[in-house]
Design an enzyme around this catalytic site. Structure first.
Site, mmCIF file in Angstrom:
data_model
loop_
_atom_site.group_PDB
_atom_site.id
_atom_site.type_symbol
_atom_site.label_atom_id
_atom_site.label_comp_id
_atom_site.label_asym_id
_atom_site.label_seq_id
_atom_site.Cartn_x
_atom_site.Cartn_y
_atom_site.Cartn_z
ATOM 1 N N ARG A 53 47.016 42.734 51.146
ATOM 2 C CA ARG A 53 45.978 41.960 50.431
ATOM 3 C C ARG A 53 45.556 40.744 51.250
ATOM 4 O O ARG A 53 44.374 40.429 51.338
ATOM 5 C CB ARG A 53 46.495 41.554 49.046
ATOM 6 N N LYS A 152 41.460 36.809 47.862
ATOM 7 C CA LYS A 152 42.317 35.720 47.377
ATOM 8 C C LYS A 152 42.126 34.549 48.334
ATOM 9 O O LYS A 152 42.901 34.336 49.260
ATOM 10 C CB LYS A 152 43.770 36.190 47.316
ATOM 11 N N GLU A 185 39.920 38.460 33.540
ATOM 12 C CA GLU A 185 41.326 38.125 33.811
ATOM 13 C C GLU A 185 41.607 36.697 33.374
ATOM 14 O O GLU A 185 40.712 35.999 32.886
ATOM 15 C CB GLU A 185 41.656 38.304 35.299
HETATM 16 N N1 PMP Z 1 44.405 36.984 39.144
HETATM 17 C C1 PMP Z 1 44.331 35.827 39.843
HETATM 18 C C2 PMP Z 1 43.035 35.111 39.891
HETATM 19 C C3 PMP Z 1 45.473 35.319 40.502
HETATM 20 O O1 PMP Z 1 45.395 34.190 41.188
HETATM 21 C C4 PMP Z 1 46.690 36.033 40.410
HETATM 22 C C5 PMP Z 1 47.923 35.493 41.072
HETATM 23 N N2 PMP Z 1 47.965 35.796 42.416
HETATM 24 C C6 PMP Z 1 46.713 37.237 39.671
HETATM 25 C C7 PMP Z 1 45.551 37.683 39.053
HETATM 26 C C8 PMP Z 1 47.956 38.062 39.581
HETATM 27 O O2 PMP Z 1 48.210 38.665 40.815
HETATM 28 P P1 PMP Z 1 49.675 39.012 41.319
HETATM 29 O O3 PMP Z 1 50.271 39.904 40.306
HETATM 30 O O4 PMP Z 1 49.480 39.644 42.634
HETATM 31 O O5 PMP Z 1 50.408 37.702 41.392
#
Ligand code: PMP
Length: 301
Positions: A53, A152, A185
């Protein structure tokens, strides 16, 4: 002097000495990418997925990381070892680096790479027993064709605004809708609902980060025989769901018991949420890239 070591470019430095320039474009423009990764009992959870990622986010913004996958993985492992922590949170940041005050990223000669490993600030345990109360906020998720939520990046203002709006509503977390009004989300977590025997999470194209915890929960739910689907849903579906939960590296799986004042189910963490959390925890302890420690918890190399 703290005993925490930070990896900064080519070196390990003490926390007090881990400094980057105010001309770094990560600071000036939010120009860069990052990952948040977790270590469980000396195993780094889903390291490959986090690295994939990170490199994909970097590719998307034409940021060239001066290490290979393997080299960067090795540096992360070494930073965990050097800090001797078995349960930890890792923050891996790659910024565009030092440039001038202009926007032009081509003036930045070399990205700054930072790896921070900290003892885990675990979510308060009681929240797993009680679940959390959340709201939906006016701020909409960035449109995928403007700034893709799949990247990200260090530009987290969209998410910061959501956190501010959550605070203004006296809750700790909130849901964002996308520009069409579908649920996207949370500020830093993905969302699932359990309704009419189906487990649903919004598909990536609606505008959400492809969470690594989300993907692990999709896998676990499939293994357990759930009817699990990536499907769009609205606030109404959330309000009338039997169960709602959020997933993320820090939160793992956390039940949501109230949304915009509507109680979810019977107002307590539901059986499916609890089951998925339990299975997730069993899985994370077994998987992962192993870190080496000696008896004092320090690295052996
Ligand atoms: N959405 C956003 C915007 C985030 O910042 C995160 C945290 N990284 C997540 C979802 C959850 O992702 P992960 O399970 O990879 O931590």
């Amino acid at each position: 002097m703290s005993d925490q070591w930070i990896f900064l470019n080519d070196d390990f430095v003490k926390k007090e000495d881990a400094k980057v320039s105010v001309y770094d474009h990560g600071f000036l423009y939010g120009d860069g990418v990052f990952e948040g990764i977790r270590v469980y009992s000396g195993n780094i959870f889903r390291m490959k997925e986090h690295m994939d990622r990170l490199f994909q986010s970097a590719k998307s913004i034409l940021l060239s990381i001066p290490y290979t996958h393997e080299e960067l993985t090795d540096l992360v492992v070494k930073t965990v070892e050097k800090n001797g922590l078995k349960d930890a949170y890792i923050r891996l940041v790659v910024s565009r680096g030092v440039g001038d005050l202009g926007l032009d990223p081509y003036k930045c000669k070399r990205p700054n790479i930072v790896i921070i490993v900290e003892p885990l600030a675990i979510f308060p345990k009681h929240l797993y027993d009680t679940g959390v109360d959340i709201v939906t906020v006016p701020t909409r998720r960035n449109r995928p064709d403007v700034l893709s939520p799949k990247v990200k990046s260090l530009n987290y203002l969209n998410n910061v605004l959501v956190k501010i709006e959550a605070h203004l509503a006296n809750v700790s977390e909130a849901l964002m809708l996308n520009d069409q009004g579908y649920v996207a989300e949370g500020s830093a977590d993905n969302v699932f609902i359990y309704k009419n025997g189906k487990l649903l999470t919004p598909p990536g194209y609606l505008g959400a980060l492809e969470g690594i915890t989300r993907n692990a929960i999709l896998e676990i739910a499939n293994e357990l025989g759930y009817d699990v689907r990536e499907e769009p849903f609205t606030r109404h579906d959330v309000y009338t769901a039997d169960e709602v939960f959020l997933t993320g590296t820090a939160a793992e799986v956390i039940a949501v018991v109230k949304v915009d004042g509507r109680e979810i189910g019977d107002g307590k963490p539901g059986e499916h949420t609890n089951r998925l959390l339990e299975k997730f925890r069993q899985k994370v302890i077994k998987e992962g890239v192993k870190v080496n420690y000696n008896d004092q918890g320090l690295n052996v190399s």
